[in-house]
Scaffold this motif. Structure first.
Motif, PDB file in Angstrom:
ATOM      1  N   ASP A  86       0.827  -1.239  -0.028  1.00  0.00           N
ATOM      2  CA  ASP A  86      -0.087  -0.012   0.071  1.00  0.00           C
ATOM      3  C   ASP A  86       0.926   1.291  -0.144  1.00  0.00           C
ATOM      4  O   ASP A  86       2.080   1.259   0.539  1.00  0.00           O
ATOM      5  CB  ASP A  86      -0.679  -0.107   1.327  1.00  0.00           C
ATOM      6  CG  ASP A  86      -2.004   0.960   1.271  1.00  0.00           C
ATOM      7  OD1 ASP A  86      -2.350   1.481   0.125  1.00  0.00           O
ATOM      8  OD2 ASP A  86      -3.118   0.957   1.994  1.00  0.00           O
ATOM      9  N   ASP A  87       0.349   2.275  -0.652  1.00  0.00           N
ATOM     10  CA  ASP A  87       0.883   3.556  -0.287  1.00  0.00           C
ATOM     11  C   ASP A  87       2.421   3.542  -0.966  1.00  0.00           C
ATOM     12  O   ASP A  87       3.256   4.392  -0.480  1.00  0.00           O
ATOM     13  CB  ASP A  87       1.095   4.250   1.002  1.00  0.00           C
ATOM     14  CG  ASP A  87      -0.307   4.149   1.768  1.00  0.00           C
ATOM     15  OD1 ASP A  87      -1.238   4.418   1.139  1.00  0.00           O
ATOM     16  OD2 ASP A  87      -0.510   4.147   2.947  1.00  0.00           O
TER      17      ASP A  87
ATOM     18  N   GLU B 262      -3.903   4.477  -6.638  1.00  0.00           N
ATOM     19  CA  GLU B 262      -4.930   5.049  -5.498  1.00  0.00           C
ATOM     20  C   GLU B 262      -5.305   6.724  -5.962  1.00  0.00           C
ATOM     21  O   GLU B 262      -4.688   7.338  -6.586  1.00  0.00           O
ATOM     22  CB  GLU B 262      -4.164   5.038  -4.319  1.00  0.00           C
ATOM     23  CG  GLU B 262      -3.693   3.623  -3.734  1.00  0.00           C
ATOM     24  CD  GLU B 262      -3.316   3.782  -2.468  1.00  0.00           C
ATOM     25  OE1 GLU B 262      -2.102   3.886  -2.073  1.00  0.00           O
ATOM     26  OE2 GLU B 262      -4.427   3.695  -1.435  1.00  0.00           O
TER      27      GLU B 262
HETATM   28 MG    MG Z   1      -3.173   3.589   0.288  1.00  0.00          MG
END
Ligand code: MG
Ligand code: C2E
Ligand code: MG
Ligand code: MG
Length: 285
Positions: free
Chosen positions: A176-177, A233
């Protein structure tokens, strides 16, 4: 006079610190109560295949319906949950409920659940995941676990062993990220991921600067050579979407498609997908 000012300033900061500590303490007490009474709920945000426009899955994002404060956002209580250890029961509840909800969805739709590094330190993450799968009947291949780079910064053998054990169950692991951490890329060698999620800050800068596009291009090409899915995202505009498509990004998530919604709405969204196959605009508008 100078002395008075200094004391006044000190008293001011002390009062401000006190107010902050008190508000965190209040959040902690109320959050513990919310966990005990099982009032936290995952909301679900769709992940869209950028080629076909179909929903491939949903990310579960915790929401706290609060009597006085309305719907409290995770940014306000995840840090408190992490500082107090409440993230463990909270994370367990989210995992169980997300698996139960997803078990009712079509077989090709996955659910993604966020994990805190603390859940890896708890020592029982593997059994929490196994129990959630068994209890719900969700096939492991339909569960995605989202972790962040900070987890791998620790270079812990226990963390790596747990990640490998989770993957051996058939569960997918997402980074993620991506791009916001401080670690080197070497962890990509020591651990095989299934998906990389490009942080929304890079998507936000698309159009505004050419560097952002170059970064996205290189992450996509890295992902392709590693054989992992690349998800963007925070897709908010048609311009961002067409740029991501042009770069060959596989998947997108963002307000352009839909915000996170309660489970009852997901069921009708999926029914619509079966009706109007392939047209995401008609589906999530
Ligand atoms: Mg994220
Ligand atoms: P995340 O995992 O990176 O989740 C994506 C966040 O971006 C979500 O915020 C989502 O609502 C928001 N987002 C999605 N599309 C857009 C967009 O187009 N524009 C903008 N500006 N934002 C968008 P949310 O729901 O407030 O969650 C924030 C963070 O809290 C998550 O970031 C995740 O790190 C954490 N979190 C949420 N639920 C859980 C959970 O159950 N467990 C743990 N450990 N962390 C959670
Ligand atoms: Mg996430
Ligand atoms: Mg984030």
């Amino acid at each position: 006079r100078a002395k008075l000012d200094a004391r006044g300033t000190f008293a001011f900061f002390e009062a401000a610190l006190d107010a902050k500590a008190q508000s965190r303490r209040k959040t902690e007490v109320e959050l513990r109560d919310a966990i005990q009474n099982d009032v936290l709920r995952p909301y679900y945000q769709p992940l869209i295949d950028l080629q076909s426009g179909r929903i491939t899955g949903f990310e579960a994002l915790v929401r706290w319906p609060h009597a006085e404060r309305g719907m409290v956002s995770p940014a306000e209580f995840i840090p408190v949950a992490e500082d107090t250890g409440l993230i463990n029961p909270l994370g367990g509840q989210m995992l169980r409920r997300a698996c139960l909800d997803a078990a009712a969805w079509p077989d090709d739709v996955r659910v993604a659940v966020n994990l805190s590094p603390l859940q890896f330190r708890s020592g029982n993450l593997l059994s929490v995941v196994t129990d959630a799968l068994k209890h719900s009947g969700l096939p492991p291949r339909r569960l995605e676990l989202e972790i962040t780079e900070t987890l791998l910064l620790e270079k812990s053998a226990q963390v790596l062993a747990t990640l490998h054990a989770l993957r051996a169950l058939g569960v997918r692991i997402s980074m993620d990220d991506f791009g916001t951490g401080y670690s080197s890329l070497s962890y990509l060698r020591s651990f095989p991921f299934d998906k990389i999620k490009i942080d929304q800050s890079f998507v936000r800068d698309l159009g505004a600067n050419r560097e952002a596009q170059a970064i996205i291009r290189s992450i996509v090409s890295l992902g392709k050579s590693l054989g992992v899915t690349i998800t963007a995202e925070g897709v908010e505009t048609e311009a961002e979407l067409s740029c991501l498509r042009a770069e060959g990004c596989h998947e997108g998530q963002g307000f352009l498609f839909s915000k996170a919604r309660p489970h009852a709405e997901i069921v009708s969204l999926l029914a619509a997908q079966r009706g109007i196959d392939g047209d995401h605009a008609a589906m999530v508008a």
